[in-house]
Write an enzyme that holds these catalytic residues in place. Structure first.
Site, PDB file in Angstrom:
ATOM      1  N   ASP A  15      37.201  49.346  45.651  1.00  0.00           N
ATOM      2  CA  ASP A  15      37.235  49.610  44.207  1.00  0.00           C
ATOM      3  C   ASP A  15      38.180  50.754  43.841  1.00  0.00           C
ATOM      4  O   ASP A  15      37.788  51.701  43.162  1.00  0.00           O
ATOM      5  CB  ASP A  15      35.819  49.941  43.704  1.00  0.00           C
ATOM      6  N   GLU A 183      33.227  42.282  35.749  1.00  0.00           N
ATOM      7  CA  GLU A 183      32.842  43.637  36.132  1.00  0.00           C
ATOM      8  C   GLU A 183      34.097  44.493  36.283  1.00  0.00           C
ATOM      9  O   GLU A 183      35.210  44.079  35.936  1.00  0.00           O
ATOM     10  CB  GLU A 183      32.061  43.606  37.449  1.00  0.00           C
TER      11      GLU A 183
END
Length: 509
Positions: A15, A183
Site C-alpha cells: 500500500d 478501497e
C-alpha cells in the site's frame, strides 16, 4: 538511455504512498502488526530507494499489540507535505484513524493521535483545499464495519485534530457495474477538479480507477486508468501520484506477488485530451521504461547487516511491540537475542522474532548462530515466517546441543524435519536458507571452529519447504531465541547472531 525494470521494489512494501518535496521523494507503506512500523523510504530518482526510518516505534495500543496481532495494526497509510510538516494518516481497523507529523521524514515523528475513532475505517487520505478547509477520504472494511465498496469524505479541521462536519458517501461501488472492494482512495486537486484515485476488484485481481468531480462531495465520474491487460502484472493496486521537478507525472502502485508480498511498480503517467490520466502503456503496466532521471541506477534497500553500529537499523522489525531487552546490539559485530519464554513454542505467537521482508528474487540468507544456556528446550535460529513457518537452528537437549529443522503453523505442535547432534558438542553453527524463484526454501548448515573459521562442508536438509504468505503480508526471514515457559534461564541465555549476509539474484544485497 538508462532503463529501469518493474518492480522497482521487489519485496513486500504494501500500500505505498509517496510525495515529492524539492528534489526528494519520500514513500511509506503499511506495516500491520510489525514494530517499528510505518517504514519511510527515500529516493532522488524514483528507482533507487533507501529505507531511512520507521515513523512508528510501537503501535499506540501498547498492551493490545504486546502480542502478534496478525493482519491488524497499520493498514494503508497516506503521506502528505503541508504547512512545513510531513503528515502521515493511517488506519488501525480495530481502533480508528491516526495522525502523526514530522519536520523531517527521517524523524523524530510525533506521537500518533486519534483523529476519527471507530472500527472498520480504512485507507484514509487528507486534502487541504485552496480555501483553507481540509477533508479526509477513507474506505471501509466489511470485516469490522459490515460494509465495504464505498468511499466516504468528511471535513476535518486543518490541524487534523477533529471532525467538523458530517461524513458523506461520495462513491458507492455497488452502484457501479462490476465494481467490488473499492478501497485505497487518494485525494488530489488538479485544474479545478477533485480527483480520487482508488483501486477496485480485489488486491490480486483488480484495477486502478480515477474519479473526478468539480466538488469534493461529488458527483464523481470515473474511468479505469490501469489494468493488467495482457501483461503479467496482476492487480494493479493502489499507490501514489507524484510529479518530478520538471513537471512529469508518475504513478507508484503495488502488485500482489503472493509469498513475496506486495511489490512496488513505477508507471509513467500522462493526460489525454479530455483531461483523464493515462498510466503505463495505454493503461497497461510497463515492464521496462527509461528512468525518470537520466542515468539513474535502480537499487533497493540494503538487507545484509554486520551489526557494526549500535542499535538496530531500520530494515529490522518485530512481530509485536518490542519489550525492554529484546535485543542487545552494542555495535560489536554481533546481535544477541535473550531467550524469550514461549508458552506454546509456536513462533507465530512470539513477538520477539526479528524480521525482514523476503526478497522477490531468488535469495540466500546466511548467519552464524550461537546458543547459550543449559535449560533444555532453549533454542535459537533462523525462521521463514508466514501463516506457516519453518526454521533451522540449535536446540539445547538434556544431553547436549542439536542442530534442528522444524516447521509449524498457526495451530498445533511443530514437526521436526531433521535433527542431529552438533559434532564435538559445539553450540555454534552457520545456518543458510536458500530461497528459489517460487519461494521454496532449502535449509543448510555447517560447523564453525573455535577460531571462527567455518567448515566448507555444507549439510543440506531435503526436501525443500515451500514458504507461505502471511496475513496481508508476504513471507519474512527472521532471527529468534526462545525457551519453554518456566525454563530456568540465566541472564545470558539466548542466541547470538551475525553477521547476516544476504545475496539476491546472485549479488550481495
Amino acid at each position: 538511455m538508462t532503463l529501469y525494470s518493474n518492480p522497482v521494489l521487489d519485496a513486500d512494501w504494501p500500500d505505498p504512498d509517496a510525495v515529492r518535496v524539492g528534489d526528494d521523494y519520500w514513500m511509506i507503506a503499511s506495516s500491520f502488526n510489525r514494530a517499528p512500523g510505518l517504514p519511510v523510504l527515500h529516493s532522488r530518482d524514483l528507482v533507487s530507494w533507501e529505507h531511512v526510518a520507521n515513523a512508528l516505534p510501537a503501535l499506540p495500543q501498547t498492551g493490545h499489540y504486546a502480542l502478534p496481532r496478525h493482519g491488524s495494526g497499520v493498514w494503508a497509510p497516506s503521506l502528505r507535505h503541508h504547512d512545513g510538516l510531513f503528515w502521515i494518516v493511517y488506519p488501525d481497523p480495530d481502533h480508528g484513524i491516526f495522525v502523526l507529523t514530522a519536520t523531517d521524514p527521517r524523524g523524530p515523528w510525533s506521537e500518533p493521535w486519534c483523529l476519527v475513532p471507530g472500527r472498520g475505517l480504512i485507507d484514509p487520505c487528507p486534502l487541504w483545499d485552496d480555501d483553507g478547509r481540509a477533508y479526509l477520504v477513507h474506505g471501509w472494511a466489511k470485516s469490522r464495519a459490515g460494509v465495504k465498496n464505498r468511499l466516504t469524505v468528511v471535513e476535518v479541521d486543518p490541524a487534523l485534530r477533529r471532525v467538523v462536519g458530517p461524513a458523506r458517501t461520495v462513491v458507492d461501488g455497488d452502484e457501479l457495474p462490476g465494481f467490488r472492494t473499492l478501497e485505497g482512495p487518494k485525494l488530489y486537486q488538479r485544474d479545478g477538479w477533485y480527483w480520487i484515485f482508488a483501486p477496485a476488484g480485489g488486491v490480486a485481481t483488480g484495477w486502478q480507477t480515477a474519479f473526478r468531480s468539480r466538488s469534493v462531495w461529488g458527483p464523481y465520474e470515473h474511468r479505469v486508468v490501469l489494468e493488467q491487460g495482457d501483461t503479467p502484472v496482476n492487480g494493479p493496486h493502489q499507490g501514489a501520484w507524484v510529479d518530478t521537478p520538471d513537471g512529469a507525472d508518475w504513478f507508484l502502485h503495488f502488485q500482489d506477488r503472493g509469498v513475496f508480498g506486495r511489490v512496488v511498480h513505477l508507471q509513467p503517467m500522462g493526460w489525454d485530451p479530455d483531461g483523464w490520466p493515462v498510466m503505463g502503456d495505454g493503461g497497461q503496466p510497463v515492464l521496462t521504461h527509461p528512468t525518470p532521471v537520466p542515468g539513474a541506477e535502480p537499487g533497493e534497500p540494503v538487507r545484509s547487516d554486520d551489526f557494526a553500529a549500535p542499535g538496530l537499523v531500520p530494515r529490522w522489525h518485530w512481530q509485536a511491540n518490542p519489550g525492554d531487552g529484546w535485543a542487545v546490539a552494542d555495535g560489536g559485530g554481533a546481535l544477541r537475542l535473550p531467550a524469550r519464554p514461549s508458552p506454546r513454542g509456536n513462533l507465530r505467537d512470539q513477538g520477539a522474532v526479528l524480521c525482514q521482508q523476503l526478497p522477490g528474487q531468488p535469495s540466500t540468507w546466511e548467519t552464524r548462530v550461537e546458543l547459550s544456556g543449559d535449560a533444555p528446550g532453549t533454542r535459537a535460529g533462523v525462521v521463514v515466517l508466514g501463516r506457516e513457518y519453518a526454521w533451522a537452528g540449535l536446540v539445547r537437549t538434556p544431553v547436549g546441543v542439536e542442530v534442528t529443522v522444524r516447521r509449524g503453523g498457526a495451530y498445533g505442535d511443530e514437526e521436526t524435519v531433521a535433527q542431529e547432534p552438533v559434532p564435538g558438542g559445539a553450540a555454534t553453527v552457520v545456518v543458510r536458507a536458500v530461497v528459489d524463484a517460487e519461494g521454496a526454501v532449502t535449509w543448510g548448515w555447517q560447523t564453525t571452529t573455535a577460531t571462527g573459521d567455518d567448515d566448507t562442508a555444507w549439510r543440506e536438509v531435503a526436501p525443500a519447504w515451500q514458504a507461505h504468505v502471511g496475513h496481508w503480508i508476504g513471507a519474512e526471514v527472521g532471527l529468534f531465541a526462545s525457551a519453554p515457559l518456566g525454563a530456568d534461564l540465566a541472564p545470558g541465555d539466548g542466541g547470538t547472531f551475525g553477521p547476516v549476509r544476504v545475496t539476491v539474484a546472485g549479488k550481495e544485497a
